[in-house]
Design a protein around this motif. Structure first.
Motif, PDB file in Angstrom:
ATOM      1  N   VAL A   1       0.930  -1.046   0.187  1.00 15.38           N
ATOM      2  CA  VAL A   1       0.176  -0.122  -0.150  1.00 15.38           C
ATOM      3  C   VAL A   1       0.785   0.824  -0.077  1.00 15.38           C
ATOM      4  CG1 VAL A   1      -1.823  -1.498   0.815  1.00 15.38           C
ATOM      5  CG2 VAL A   1      -0.234   0.130   2.458  1.00 15.38           C
ATOM      6  N   GLY A   2       0.403   2.876  -0.680  1.00 16.15           N
ATOM      7  CA  GLY A   2       0.806   3.882  -0.421  1.00 16.15           C
ATOM      8  C   GLY A   2       2.029   4.127  -1.228  1.00 16.15           C
ATOM      9  N   GLU A   3       2.758   5.263  -1.314  1.00 15.04           N
ATOM     10  CA  GLU A   3       3.776   5.005  -2.360  1.00 15.04           C
ATOM     11  C   GLU A   3       4.496   4.138  -3.159  1.00 15.04           C
ATOM     12  OE1 GLU A   3       3.398   7.258  -4.533  1.00 15.04           O
ATOM     13  OE2 GLU A   3       2.001   8.479  -3.825  1.00 15.04           O
ATOM     14  N   TRP A   4       4.998   3.851  -3.675  1.00 15.45           N
ATOM     15  CA  TRP A   4       6.134   3.335  -4.803  1.00 15.45           C
ATOM     16  C   TRP A   4       6.884   3.535  -5.481  1.00 15.45           C
ATOM     17  CZ3 TRP A   4       7.589   0.017  -9.408  1.00 15.45           C
ATOM     18  CH2 TRP A   4       8.382  -0.668  -8.631  1.00 15.45           C
ATOM     19  N   ASN A   5       8.070   3.843  -4.830  1.00 18.43           N
ATOM     20  CA  ASN A   5       9.471   4.800  -5.782  1.00 18.43           C
ATOM     21  C   ASN A   5      10.198   3.388  -6.061  1.00 18.43           C
ATOM     22  OD1 ASN A   5       8.971   6.439  -2.754  1.00 18.43           O
ATOM     23  ND2 ASN A   5       7.409   7.359  -4.805  1.00 18.43           N
ATOM     24  N   GLY A   6      10.616   2.373  -5.951  1.00 17.55           N
ATOM     25  CA  GLY A   6      11.366   1.505  -6.109  1.00 17.55           C
ATOM     26  C   GLY A   6      12.492   2.203  -5.632  1.00 17.55           C
ATOM     27  N   ASP A   7      13.234   1.759  -6.236  1.00 20.53           N
ATOM     28  CA  ASP A   7      14.973   2.276  -6.229  1.00 20.53           C
ATOM     29  C   ASP A   7      15.399   2.813  -7.293  1.00 20.53           C
ATOM     30  OD1 ASP A   7      15.097   0.211  -8.128  1.00 20.53           O
ATOM     31  OD2 ASP A   7      17.175  -0.759  -6.933  1.00 20.53           O
ATOM     32  N   VAL A   8      14.884   4.016  -7.745  1.00 25.86           N
ATOM     33  CA  VAL A   8      15.086   4.814  -8.881  1.00 25.86           C
ATOM     34  C   VAL A   8      16.770   6.033  -8.261  1.00 25.86           C
ATOM     35  CG1 VAL A   8      14.982   6.822 -10.050  1.00 25.86           C
ATOM     36  CG2 VAL A   8      12.995   4.974  -9.765  1.00 25.86           C
ATOM     37  N   TRP A   9      16.484   5.674  -7.405  1.00 28.71           N
ATOM     38  CA  TRP A   9      17.707   6.247  -6.171  1.00 28.71           C
ATOM     39  C   TRP A   9      19.076   6.187  -6.295  1.00 28.71           C
ATOM     40  CZ3 TRP A   9      20.519   4.405  -2.460  1.00 28.71           C
ATOM     41  CH2 TRP A   9      19.657   2.626  -1.535  1.00 28.71           C
ATOM     42  N   LYS A  10      18.872   5.162  -7.319  1.00 25.50           N
ATOM     43  CA  LYS A  10      20.289   3.775  -6.780  1.00 25.50           C
ATOM     44  C   LYS A  10      20.461   5.321  -8.416  1.00 25.50           C
ATOM     45  CE  LYS A  10      19.598  -0.137  -4.942  1.00 25.50           C
ATOM     46  NZ  LYS A  10      20.295  -1.608  -4.447  1.00 25.50           N
ATOM     47  N   THR A  11      20.033   4.509  -9.373  1.00 19.80           N
ATOM     48  CA  THR A  11      20.095   5.410 -10.908  1.00 19.80           C
ATOM     49  C   THR A  11      20.512   7.236 -10.882  1.00 19.80           C
ATOM     50  OG1 THR A  11      18.520   4.515 -11.600  1.00 19.80           O
ATOM     51  CG2 THR A  11      19.450   5.905 -12.901  1.00 19.80           C
ATOM     52  N   ILE A  12      20.316   8.111  -9.588  1.00 19.59           N
ATOM     53  CA  ILE A  12      21.292   8.926  -9.416  1.00 19.59           C
ATOM     54  C   ILE A  12      22.737   8.704  -9.153  1.00 19.59           C
ATOM     55  CG2 ILE A  12      20.864  11.193  -7.925  1.00 19.59           C
ATOM     56  CD1 ILE A  12      18.621  11.024 -10.066  1.00 19.59           C
ATOM     57  N   ILE A  13      22.834   7.677  -8.198  1.00 20.77           N
ATOM     58  CA  ILE A  13      23.781   7.592  -7.751  1.00 20.77           C
ATOM     59  C   ILE A  13      24.670   7.189  -8.832  1.00 20.77           C
ATOM     60  CG2 ILE A  13      25.478   6.373  -5.716  1.00 20.77           C
ATOM     61  CD1 ILE A  13      23.410   6.009  -4.034  1.00 20.77           C
ATOM     62  N   HIS A  14      24.271   6.190  -9.816  1.00 24.59           N
ATOM     63  CA  HIS A  14      24.539   5.934 -10.832  1.00 24.59           C
ATOM     64  C   HIS A  14      25.473   6.672 -11.629  1.00 24.59           C
ATOM     65  CE1 HIS A  14      25.918   2.707 -13.886  1.00 24.59           C
ATOM     66  NE2 HIS A  14      25.474   3.927 -14.286  1.00 24.59           N
ATOM     67  N   LEU A  15      24.762   7.803 -11.881  1.00 29.40           N
ATOM     68  CA  LEU A  15      25.179   9.052 -13.313  1.00 29.40           C
ATOM     69  C   LEU A  15      25.634   9.537 -12.539  1.00 29.40           C
ATOM     70  CD1 LEU A  15      20.880  10.205 -14.208  1.00 29.40           C
ATOM     71  CD2 LEU A  15      23.464   8.565 -15.690  1.00 29.40           C
TER      72      LEU A  15
END
Length: 225
Positions: free
Chosen positions: A141-155
């Motif tokens: 339930v609620g928001e699902w953001n996943g691990d897109v934050w890791k994409t930021i770290i990668h870039l």
């Protein structure tokens, strides 16, 4: 401030026009954008032809929309070269599958067609709970953001030609531009894969270069609305 505010401010004050949206769903952002060149990509649109027609009446710019009901990987492999032939992409919203490697491919593929003054906006970059940052299979339930934050770290670790930061609003809005990076990280892809949500919590500001929402206006030299 939310992603629509950011997109509209860049279009009004910076004159950005040509627009790509990955992860359109019901079109609540896409249909409101005023651009004569708009491309929608989603494996399953949550709207039909009658809704498209109605949105074209409300916003005439929707008459020239291009729709691709397929994964972003398939769009870039099969259609993008022809769609962007003679067109310089200026603005994109990446809001597709909220997983590290999916989002990374979307950003890197988008950059292929984007001009030097282009801007990529990434949604879901700053999850506030472990549940929101978990796997889709485990989400309940609620928001699902996943691990897109890791994409930021990668870039920030692998692309010295890009400046990347995350605005602290609307679940975390990642901003990607072709500018000299303000700061860089030195993680390898393998190290990024092994990071946990606890790692993010311990050093959130540094890892994703988190900025207050108003920094958006300062960075692009815009007037606050």
């Amino acid at each position: 401030m939310n992603r629509l505010d950011v997109i509209q401010a860049l279009m009004r004050q910076k004159g950005l026009k040509n627009y790509l949206e990955i992860g359109v769903e019901n079109g609540h952002i896409f249909f409101r954008i005023k651009s004569s060149f708009k491309v929608a990509v989603d494996p399953k649109f949550i709207f039909d032809a009658s809704r498209r027609f109605g949105k074209a009446i409300l916003n005439p710019y929707n008459l020239t929309n291009k729709y691709f009901e397929k994964t972003s990987d398939d769009f870039f492999a099969q259609d993008a070269q022809q769609v962007f032939a003679g067109i310089t992409l200026q603005l994109a919203l990446v809001d597709g599958m909220h997983e590290y490697l999916f989002a990374l491919r979307d950003v890197e593929n988008t950059l292929t067609y984007m001009g030097d003054d282009g801007v990529i906006i990434m949604h879901d970059c700053n999850p506030q709970t472990a549940g929101a940052a978990g796997r889709f299979e485990d989400w309940e339930v609620g928001e699902w953001n996943g691990d897109v934050w890791k994409t930021i770290i990668h870039l920030r670790s692998q692309r010295p030609d890009l400046n990347i930061f995350v605005l602290d609003c609307d679940q975390g809005l990642g901003i990607v531009t072709r500018r000299k990076p303000e700061s860089k990280l030195d993680f390898t892809p393998a190290q990024i894969q092994s990071l946990t949500y606890d790692d993010l919590v311990k050093d959130r500001k540094k890892l994703i270069n988190l900025k207050p929402a108003d920094y958006f206006y300062e960075y692009f030299g815009l007037k606050a609305q």
